[in-house]
Design a protein around this motif. Structure first.
Motif, mmCIF file in Angstrom:
data_model
loop_
_atom_site.group_PDB
_atom_site.id
_atom_site.type_symbol
_atom_site.label_atom_id
_atom_site.label_comp_id
_atom_site.label_asym_id
_atom_site.label_seq_id
_atom_site.Cartn_x
_atom_site.Cartn_y
_atom_site.Cartn_z
ATOM 1 N N GLU A 105 8.645 91.723 -4.352
ATOM 2 C CA GLU A 105 9.280 90.642 -3.613
ATOM 3 C C GLU A 105 9.707 89.531 -4.565
ATOM 4 O O GLU A 105 9.296 89.491 -5.733
ATOM 5 C CB GLU A 105 8.321 90.097 -2.554
ATOM 6 C CG GLU A 105 7.852 91.149 -1.555
ATOM 7 C CD GLU A 105 6.874 90.593 -0.532
ATOM 8 O OE1 GLU A 105 7.335 89.898 0.395
ATOM 9 O OE2 GLU A 105 5.661 90.854 -0.679
ATOM 10 N N HIS A 106 10.500 88.617 -4.054
ATOM 11 C CA HIS A 106 10.987 87.500 -4.852
ATOM 12 C C HIS A 106 11.139 86.273 -3.973
ATOM 13 O O HIS A 106 11.221 86.367 -2.748
ATOM 14 C CB HIS A 106 12.332 87.851 -5.509
ATOM 15 C CG HIS A 106 13.401 88.208 -4.529
ATOM 16 N ND1 HIS A 106 14.078 87.283 -3.747
ATOM 17 C CD2 HIS A 106 13.932 89.424 -4.167
ATOM 18 C CE1 HIS A 106 14.950 87.888 -2.975
ATOM 19 N NE2 HIS A 106 14.884 89.181 -3.196
ATOM 20 N N GLU A 107 11.184 85.109 -4.609
ATOM 21 C CA GLU A 107 11.466 83.866 -3.907
ATOM 22 C C GLU A 107 12.973 83.772 -3.634
ATOM 23 O O GLU A 107 13.761 84.520 -4.213
ATOM 24 C CB GLU A 107 11.005 82.674 -4.763
ATOM 25 C CG GLU A 107 9.509 82.640 -5.038
ATOM 26 C CD GLU A 107 8.691 82.449 -3.774
ATOM 27 O OE1 GLU A 107 9.186 81.750 -2.856
ATOM 28 O OE2 GLU A 107 7.566 82.989 -3.695
ATOM 29 N N PRO A 108 13.393 82.845 -2.753
ATOM 30 C CA PRO A 108 14.839 82.644 -2.569
ATOM 31 C C PRO A 108 15.517 82.330 -3.896
ATOM 32 O O PRO A 108 14.940 81.670 -4.763
ATOM 33 C CB PRO A 108 14.901 81.452 -1.601
ATOM 34 C CG PRO A 108 13.606 81.503 -0.859
ATOM 35 C CD PRO A 108 12.592 82.007 -1.830
ATOM 36 N N TRP A 109 16.729 82.820 -4.053
ATOM 37 C CA TRP A 109 17.431 82.642 -5.326
ATOM 38 C C TRP A 109 17.718 81.174 -5.623
ATOM 39 O O TRP A 109 17.853 80.790 -6.783
ATOM 40 C CB TRP A 109 18.734 83.436 -5.330
ATOM 41 C CG TRP A 109 18.587 84.889 -5.044
ATOM 42 C CD1 TRP A 109 19.301 85.618 -4.156
ATOM 43 C CD2 TRP A 109 17.682 85.817 -5.670
ATOM 44 N NE1 TRP A 109 18.900 86.937 -4.155
ATOM 45 C CE2 TRP A 109 17.895 87.090 -5.081
ATOM 46 C CE3 TRP A 109 16.701 85.704 -6.656
ATOM 47 C CZ2 TRP A 109 17.194 88.220 -5.450
ATOM 48 C CZ3 TRP A 109 15.981 86.834 -7.026
ATOM 49 C CH2 TRP A 109 16.228 88.069 -6.428
ATOM 50 N N PRO A 134 14.980 74.970 -2.254
ATOM 51 C CA PRO A 134 15.428 74.256 -1.051
ATOM 52 C C PRO A 134 16.427 73.145 -1.345
ATOM 53 O O PRO A 134 17.396 72.955 -0.598
ATOM 54 C CB PRO A 134 14.115 73.713 -0.470
ATOM 55 C CG PRO A 134 13.072 74.668 -0.941
ATOM 56 C CD PRO A 134 13.510 75.092 -2.310
ATOM 57 N N GLY A 135 16.214 72.420 -2.440
ATOM 58 C CA GLY A 135 17.148 71.364 -2.804
ATOM 59 C C GLY A 135 18.518 71.905 -3.175
ATOM 60 O O GLY A 135 19.551 71.334 -2.790
ATOM 61 N N LEU A 181 24.178 73.115 -1.786
ATOM 62 C CA LEU A 181 25.256 74.085 -1.558
ATOM 63 C C LEU A 181 25.810 73.938 -0.141
ATOM 64 O O LEU A 181 27.032 74.006 0.058
ATOM 65 C CB LEU A 181 24.725 75.499 -1.779
ATOM 66 C CG LEU A 181 25.716 76.641 -1.529
ATOM 67 C CD1 LEU A 181 26.932 76.525 -2.445
ATOM 68 C CD2 LEU A 181 25.040 77.995 -1.714
ATOM 69 N N ARG A 182 24.932 73.735 0.841
ATOM 70 C CA ARG A 182 25.399 73.570 2.223
ATOM 71 C C ARG A 182 26.291 72.347 2.349
ATOM 72 O O ARG A 182 27.352 72.394 3.004
ATOM 73 C CB ARG A 182 24.197 73.439 3.157
ATOM 74 C CG ARG A 182 24.548 73.430 4.632
ATOM 75 C CD ARG A 182 23.325 73.121 5.487
ATOM 76 N NE ARG A 182 22.878 71.752 5.295
ATOM 77 C CZ ARG A 182 23.395 70.710 5.942
ATOM 78 N NH1 ARG A 182 24.387 70.883 6.806
ATOM 79 N NH2 ARG A 182 22.934 69.496 5.729
#
Length: 292
Positions: free
Chosen positions: A81-85, A88-89, A94-95
């Motif tokens: 498994e991996h963390e999100p690429w 959160p910041g 990006l959003r």
């Protein structure tokens, strides 16, 4: 480095060339090219190296099920498994940039050139996406290297990924259903880059004397890996498998699918044997015992 039409260009080494000190007809640099990425320019060298014939790998075998919740589920019960690429910041930034991009695109008149502010927003979005891709590729390289070193035969599903990520929008006369949910699933599949994982694994396994076998995907998640039967209701939830045929086997659903993939890879020389079966209960052809 000297580049045509530019002249001499200074660059910084980020890694050594694999040819080392031995340079001859079989070990040499055969070319180089400049590549522009979102975060700058890179020099990519093409290298020819002599590689000795690897000895046959004598390690255990494994089946791998690729997914979203569990990126890689192995038939030995473990997961990769991996963390999100993006942190959160970074994801929030990006959003906001994507919202600003759409707002500025709507305000631009037809035929008007792209403003500097909009061009800068495009560049910032590309840099964040490039950062996510670099982290994904780095994780995939590390995981596939580990798998190629440990296992002699790796079984994977022969997935038609292009068909899996097609839009569900449909047409005006026949509109699709759950379009937004399907779009989110498509983005998740594309973010995991399943095809790239197998491509990396294939050449790394070959370098170490191992093999990668592609097996048909149908019924790998519905079949019980213990008794070989397909029984309705065995896939209790997305994450849990409990055989309803009477053998009592229970496991994580992805682990069960990975075991079926490993069995199929061992039973078919070409890796494309028949795993089909439309009846509610159909036994899988006899296979070698699962190797942990």
């Amino acid at each position: 480095m000297w580049a045509p039409k530019i002249g001499h260009v200074l660059f910084r080494w980020t890694m050594g060339l694999p040819v080392g000190k031995r340079v001859d007809e079989l070990n040499k640099v055969t070319g180089a090219r400049l590549v522009k990425e979102a975060d700058g320019w890179y020099v990519v060298f093409r290298v020819q190296t002599e590689v000795p014939e690897p000895a046959e790998h004598t390690g255990p075998t494994v089946g791998i099920d690729r997914g979203i919740a569990k990126p890689l589920a192995l038939s030995d019960g473990s997961f990769r498994e991996h963390e999100p690429w993006l942190t959160p910041g970074e994801a929030e930034r990006l959003r906001r940039l994507e919202k600003a991009r759409e707002r500025r695109r709507r305000s631009r008149k037809k035929g008007e050139t792209t403003s500097r502010r909009l061009a800068r927003t495009y560049d910032q979005i590309a840099q964040l996406r490039a950062r996510a891709k670099r982290r994904a590729v780095d994780w995939q390289h590390k995981v596939t290297t580990e798998l190629a070193e440990v296992f002699s035969r790796v079984g994977v599903e022969d997935l038609a990924i292009t068909n899996m990520v097609k839009s569900a929008r449909g047409t005006v006369g026949n509109p699709g259903r759950n379009v937004r949910q399907k779009a989110g699933l498509n983005r998740a599949i594309a973010g995991e880059a399943w095809g790239r994982t197998v491509t990396l694994l294939e050449y790394k396994a070959a370098q170490r004397g191992g093999t990668v076998v592609r097996v048909p995907a149908p019924n790998t998640s519905r079949r019980c890996s213990a008794c070989g039967l397909i029984t309705p209701g065995s896939r209790e939830t997305q994450a849990r498998f409990a055989c309803k045929a009477g053998c009592g086997y229970e496991a994580n659903a992805d682990t069960n699918a990975a075991r079926n993939i490993d069995h199929a890879a061992g039973s078919a020389v070409s890796g494309r044997g028949d795993l089909g079966g439309t009846r509610s209960a159909k036994r899988q052809p006899p296979t070698k015992p699962h190797a942990v």
